[in-house]
Design an enzyme around this catalytic site. Structure first.
Site, PDB file in Angstrom:
ATOM      1  N   LYS A  40       0.928  -1.087  -0.083  1.00 36.51           N
ATOM      2  CA  LYS A  40       0.010   0.087   0.103  1.00 36.51           C
ATOM      3  C   LYS A  40       1.080   1.238   0.033  1.00 36.51           C
ATOM      4  CE  LYS A  40      -2.826   0.441   3.626  1.00 36.51           C
ATOM      5  NZ  LYS A  40      -2.676   1.642   4.173  1.00 36.51           N
ATOM      6  N   ASP A  80       2.003  -1.494  11.794  1.00 35.20           N
ATOM      7  CA  ASP A  80       0.445  -1.864  11.398  1.00 35.20           C
ATOM      8  C   ASP A  80       0.367  -3.359  11.750  1.00 35.20           C
ATOM      9  OD1 ASP A  80       0.132   0.571  10.213  1.00 35.20           O
ATOM     10  OD2 ASP A  80       1.258   0.072   8.337  1.00 35.20           O
ATOM     11  N   LYS A 127      -4.685   5.021  14.746  1.00 37.57           N
ATOM     12  CA  LYS A 127      -4.890   4.552  13.603  1.00 37.57           C
ATOM     13  C   LYS A 127      -6.205   4.537  13.216  1.00 37.57           C
ATOM     14  CE  LYS A 127      -0.333   3.702  13.048  1.00 37.57           C
ATOM     15  NZ  LYS A 127       0.363   4.619  12.059  1.00 37.57           N
ATOM     16  N   GLY A 160      -5.201   7.597   5.545  1.00 38.18           N
ATOM     17  CA  GLY A 160      -4.238   8.510   6.159  1.00 38.18           C
ATOM     18  C   GLY A 160      -2.852   8.838   5.390  1.00 38.18           C
ATOM     19  N   ARG A 219      -7.622  -3.500   9.536  1.00 40.02           N
ATOM     20  CA  ARG A 219      -6.530  -4.630   9.980  1.00 40.02           C
ATOM     21  C   ARG A 219      -7.284  -5.437  11.254  1.00 40.02           C
ATOM     22  NH1 ARG A 219      -2.504  -3.659   6.806  1.00 40.02           N
ATOM     23  NH2 ARG A 219      -1.783  -1.493   6.557  1.00 40.02           N
ATOM     24  N   GLN A 236       4.653   8.945   7.389  1.00 34.45           N
ATOM     25  CA  GLN A 236       3.675   9.942   6.780  1.00 34.45           C
ATOM     26  C   GLN A 236       4.016  11.312   7.042  1.00 34.45           C
ATOM     27  OE1 GLN A 236      -0.237   8.719   7.957  1.00 34.45           O
ATOM     28  NE2 GLN A 236      -0.417   7.118   7.119  1.00 34.45           N
ATOM     29  N   SER A 245       6.969   8.770  12.278  1.00 29.37           N
ATOM     30  CA  SER A 245       5.886   8.688  11.266  1.00 29.37           C
ATOM     31  C   SER A 245       6.345   8.884  10.027  1.00 29.37           C
ATOM     32  CB  SER A 245       4.689   9.768  11.558  1.00 29.37           C
ATOM     33  OG  SER A 245       3.831   9.843  10.524  1.00 29.37           O
TER      34      SER A 245
HETATM   35  C1  S3P Z   1       2.494   4.616   6.329  1.00 29.29           C
HETATM   36  C2  S3P Z   1       2.851   4.895   7.739  1.00 29.29           C
HETATM   37  C3  S3P Z   1       2.553   4.415   8.895  1.00 29.29           C
HETATM   38  C4  S3P Z   1       1.498   3.383   8.868  1.00 29.29           C
HETATM   39  C5  S3P Z   1       0.660   3.588   7.760  1.00 29.29           C
HETATM   40  C6  S3P Z   1       1.293   3.562   5.985  1.00 29.29           C
HETATM   41  C7  S3P Z   1       2.913   5.332   5.006  1.00 29.29           C
HETATM   42  O1  S3P Z   1       1.911   5.431   9.476  1.00 29.29           O
HETATM   43  O2  S3P Z   1       0.781   3.244   9.929  1.00 29.29           O
HETATM   44  O3  S3P Z   1      -0.299   2.367   7.223  1.00 29.29           O
HETATM   45  O4  S3P Z   1       2.890   4.603   4.070  1.00 29.29           O
HETATM   46  O5  S3P Z   1       3.812   6.194   5.113  1.00 29.29           O
HETATM   47  P1  S3P Z   1       2.379   6.701  10.432  1.00 29.29           P
HETATM   48  O6  S3P Z   1       3.359   7.607   9.571  1.00 29.29           O
HETATM   49  O7  S3P Z   1       1.102   7.463  11.017  1.00 29.29           O
HETATM   50  O8  S3P Z   1       3.139   5.699  11.445  1.00 29.29           O
END
Ligand code: S3P
Length: 437
Positions: free
Chosen positions: A27, A320, A347, A100, A392, A174, A172
């Protein structure tokens, strides 16, 4: 795919899990391939694209900003990049759905555009914290309005961004990625430091697309103003999807499963360390590389598990995988202790609370803590659990049911298709007892 309209599952032990299976594409990598392909020059061919709700939402958003994206076959996308400054103003709010990753990364990318945009999401995403991404982007000069730190995000275009040197308050990927994507449009260098290294797909892909991006675990920097060049992306199979089958084969007696070509980025595979420390029998075969990412076949055999204290250093590398780990812990002998994992509370659902409630409904004792839980292994019984619309959580309880003394009814499973379309069919083929409610 959980067919639209399927509200829930009924799951029960189906016997030993056997055979070979391949889980869908990653993903995180699929989102980033669309995003970078869209703002690159030339055409990016994405193979192994995750046909999930989250990643399709990202593709639809770029299509609304004038990017032509072809889908010649399942799992393949041709993204005709429009260049760093070629996106067009959308004609309305951009819907991230449940994703997210889409919302946070896009907040950074859109902060650098000449036009205004609005990011919206579903009920779950609209509750998730966005201040963590808004504030550092504001420090770069972005102008972003929100609903008290939550979606919808109103992003003002035409703002000059400047590079910053920033230490993130939470580990994070993200957040790091949002700042790096804004950094493509900023004057000077954007340097991001993390309290603990997180998945590094954005920086690896930026470098592969020719951006001046330097990185080491825990730090990444990009220089703004340089064009990206299209590059083919081979998406590895998603370790987080494989995790449900890894735990299922570990806990169901008599099982032996082979999971083909699983993505093995070390920032994703913390669960393997923890399960092995609990006694799991997981062998890596044919280790190799696919599209610059490590991959391996995983052969998983049933083994008795014992509870452990999960070492804090592995938490970000399995962020995750805690729903799956909680199930392994419920099936283990003794107590498993999770701490330093407060991020689980923000989450797709509050994963500490939803897992604790569901496991208790199935007869397992769980002591909750603000940043984790103590799970006392025991005998799972049948019952009803609510996934709270969290993909999940739904899959984790389908796994738990394979060790239950009776039927487990799992509510609200439609969102499984956000990350793992076809999970139910694949699970049945492997031997799960699982049907639509
Ligand atoms: C992700 C980062 C994680 C993870 C999410 C995907 C990404 O989140 O939990 O499923 O693709 O960068 P966080 O950055 O909030 O930890």
């Amino acid at each position: 795919m959980a067919e639209p309209g399927v509200a829930g599952w009924i799951a029960a032990p189906g016997g030993p899990l056997r055979g070979e299976l391949a889980v869908p594409g990653d993903k995180s990598v699929s989102h980033r391939a669309i995003m970078l392909g869209a703002i690159a020059e030339g055409t990016t061919r994405v193979e192994g694209f995750l046909e999930g709700g989250d990643t399709r939402a990202t593709a639809a958003i770029f299509a609304r900003m004038g990017v032509r994206i072809e889908a010649p076959s399942d799992g393949v996308r041709l993204v005709h990049g429009v260049g760093l400054h070629g996106l067009r103003a959308p004609d309305g709010p951009l819907d991230c759905g449940n994703a997210g990753t889409a919302m946070r990364l896009l907040a950074g990318l859109l902060a650098g555009q000449r036009f205004d945009s609005v990011l919206v999401g579903d009920a779950s995403l609209s509750k998730r914290p966005m201040r963590r991404v808004i504030e550092p982007l504001q420090a770069m000069g972005a102008v972003i309005g929100s609903n008290d730190g939550r979606a919808p995000l109103h992003i003002r275009g035409g703002q000059p961004l400047r590079g910053i040197d920033c230490t993130l308050p939470v580990a994070s990927a993200q957040l790091k990625s949002a700042l790096l994507l804004a950094g493509l449009y900023a004057q000077g260098e954007t340097h991001v430091r993390e309290p603990h290294p997180t998945r590094d797909y954005t920086e690896r892909m930026l470098a592969a697309f020719g951006a001046p991006c330097a990185f080491v675990p825990g730090q990444a920097a990009v220089l703004g103003g340089f064009p990206l060049q299209a590059r083919d992306v081979h998406v590895p199979a998603d370790f987080s999807s494989a995790a449900f089958f890894i735990v299922a084969a570990s806990v169901v007696p008599g099982s032996g499963l082979l999971l083909r070509r699983v993505g093995m980025n070390p920032r994703r595979t913390g669960l393997l360390h923890v399960l092995r420390a609990m006694g799991a029998d997981i062998a890596e075969e044919h280790a190799g590389e696919q599209g610059g990412e490590p991959v391996a076949d995983l052969r998983v055999r049933h083994a008795p598990l014992r509870g452990i204290a999960v070492p804090g250093e592995h938490v970000p590398d399995m962020i995750d995988e805690f729903p799956a780990l909680f199930v392994a812990a419920a099936c283990a002998e003794g107590t498993t202790e999770v701490s330093g994992a407060a991020e689980l509370r923000v989450k797709e659902s509050d994963r500490i609370a939803t897992m604790a409630a569901g496991l208790r409904a199935l007869g397992i004792a769980v002591d909750e803590a603000p940043d984790g839980a103590r799970i006392h292994g025991g005998r799972l019984r049948g019952g009803a659990v609510d996934s709270h619309g969290d993909h999940r959580i739904a899959m984790a309880f389908a796994v738990a049911a394979q060790r239950a003394g009776g039927e487990v009814r799992i509510g609200d499973v439609a969102n499984v298709a956000t990350s793992f379309p076809g999970f139910d069919a694949l699970a049945r083929a492997a031997g799960f007892g699982l049907r639509a409610a």
